[in-house]
Design an enzyme around this catalytic site. Structure first.
Site, short mmCIF file in Angstrom:
data_model
loop_
_atom_site.label_atom_id
_atom_site.label_comp_id
_atom_site.label_asym_id
_atom_site.label_seq_id
_atom_site.Cartn_x
_atom_site.Cartn_y
_atom_site.Cartn_z
N TYR A 132 -2.64 -0.57 9.88
CA TYR A 132 -2.79 -1.08 8.51
C TYR A 132 -1.49 -0.91 7.75
O TYR A 132 -0.98 -1.86 7.13
CB TYR A 132 -3.93 -0.34 7.80
CG TYR A 132 -4.00 -0.63 6.33
CD1 TYR A 132 -4.41 -1.88 5.87
CD2 TYR A 132 -3.65 0.34 5.38
CE1 TYR A 132 -4.46 -2.16 4.51
CE2 TYR A 132 -3.70 0.06 4.02
CZ TYR A 132 -4.11 -1.18 3.59
OH TYR A 132 -4.16 -1.45 2.25
N SER A 137 0.83 -1.20 0.00
CA SER A 137 0.00 0.00 0.00
C SER A 137 0.86 1.25 0.00
O SER A 137 1.98 1.24 0.54
CB SER A 137 -0.90 0.01 1.24
OG SER A 137 -1.53 1.26 1.42
#
Length: 351
Positions: free
Chosen positions: A168, A143
């Site tokens: 995350y 990401s």
């Protein structure tokens, strides 16, 4: 003809990727936990497009697609190492594209354990299964969030990413570290895919484009964080899929010039690398809102808010390695992408 496992095929990117690989004739097995993190109707709708009837889904059972002879689907959690190992041993995949994960920066503040189970435990299970079943290449979703507190723009894979600001992001950085270890110890070719704000038809209901479109159509206010002082490198789903396919087809061989005296974070002597897949063209949040308003021909009611914990103010992808190594650069205009999403949204929700 390659045999590919795609995890996360009830998800946004996995669904579109599966369709593209099926079109070119690959044998594809799709895997997803089909959890209720967001509107389950969207997940079932995606599965239905690829010939998987939600009523026929049975945990741990491979289902044949009603639309594609070369597609089967299985509901499975990555944490379920016993069933996962059985699937790998039986199917003998050539390549694996791991897109299944607990997504979302803000949700990681509320439910951190979901990220450990899926993104950490699940990922090591994928690595182990690839290692023991002679998989030729593992590509996996990382990401843009891994850049965290980095301020040098555009973000480059050759920058250190040691200061994530959400669990995350930390889980995605850990995936890259774990992948490098398996590449180094066991010669497993691995490629991390740092996606930058993916959007388009069938997009996730927890993402800004979906939330804004829904609220504007319902006459409700939209939340503008950091008082609008934000920008994102919005990347259209078709561009993401093309990038993933090129990566999947080109396993890394290792960088012979890599040196521990001056270590390059984006490559290694082992068959390991990471790529940014982004539009290389950040858009200011208020310009993004304006494009949605123009597409809907409606004005948004705006609720200006402070920055949310875990968010970053800007993302901007350096994609030069993608261009140099794979001859590809995403370039879909935002206006086109937003119009395609709005068209899908109106059709799906009949508004």
């Amino acid at each position: 003809m390659a045999k590919v496992l795609i995890t996360g095929t009830a998800g946004f990117i996995g669904f579109h990727l599966a369709q593209k690989l099926l079109e070119r004739g690959d044998q594809v097995v799709g895997l997803d936990s089909v959890n209720d993190y967001y509107d389950i109707r969207v997940k079932h709708g995606r599965l239905n497009i690829t010939g998987i009837d939600a009523d026929e889904i049975e945990y741990g059972k491979l289902i044949q697609s009603a639309k594609h002879d070369n597609y089967r689907f299985i509901q499975l959690q990555l944490e379920d190492d016993q069933n996962l190992n059985g699937l790998f041993a039986t199917e003998k995949f050539d390549t694996v594209i791991n897109l299944a994960a607990q997504a979302g920066v803000r949700y990681s503040l509320e439910n951190p354990r979901a990220y450990i189970d899926s993104n950490i435990v699940g990922f090591v299970n994928i690595l182990e299964a690839c290692r023991h079943n002679e998989v030729k290449h593992l590509s996996y979703a990382s990401s843009s969030s891994v850049y965290g507190l980095n301020e040098t723009m555009p973000f480059s894979i050759h920058h250190n990413v040691d200061h994530p600001i959400s669990l995350y992001a930390a889980s995605k950085k850990s995936n890259e570290l774990m992948a490098h270890t398996y590449s180094h110890l066991f010669g497993l070719p691995t490629t991390g895919l740092r996606f930058f704000t993916v959007y388009g038809p069938w997009g996730r209901p927890d993402m800004a484009l979906f939330l804004f479109t829904k609220a504007i159509l319902e006459g409700k206010p939209i939340n503008i964080f950091n008082n609008g002082e934000m920008s994102r490198d919005f990347t259209y789903i078709d561009d993401i899929v093309e990038g993933v396919i090129r990566v999947n087809d080109n396993p890394p061989k290792g960088n012979p010039n890599w040196s521990g005296a001056d270590p390059d974070p984006g490559t290694a002597k082992a068959p390991y690398t990471v790529y940014n897949i982004g539009n290389n063209s950040p858009v200011k949040l208020m310009d993004f809102v304006r494009i949605i308003e123009e597409t809907l021909d409606m004005e948004a009611k705006k609720n200006f808010m402070p920055m949310q914990a875990g968010d970053v103010s800007a993302t901007y992808a350096d994609v030069q390695d993608l261009v140099n190594n794979l001859g590809y650069k995403p370039q879909t205009p935002l206006e086109y992408g937003v119009s395609q999403f709005v068209k899908w949204y109106r059709e799906f929700y009949k508004v």
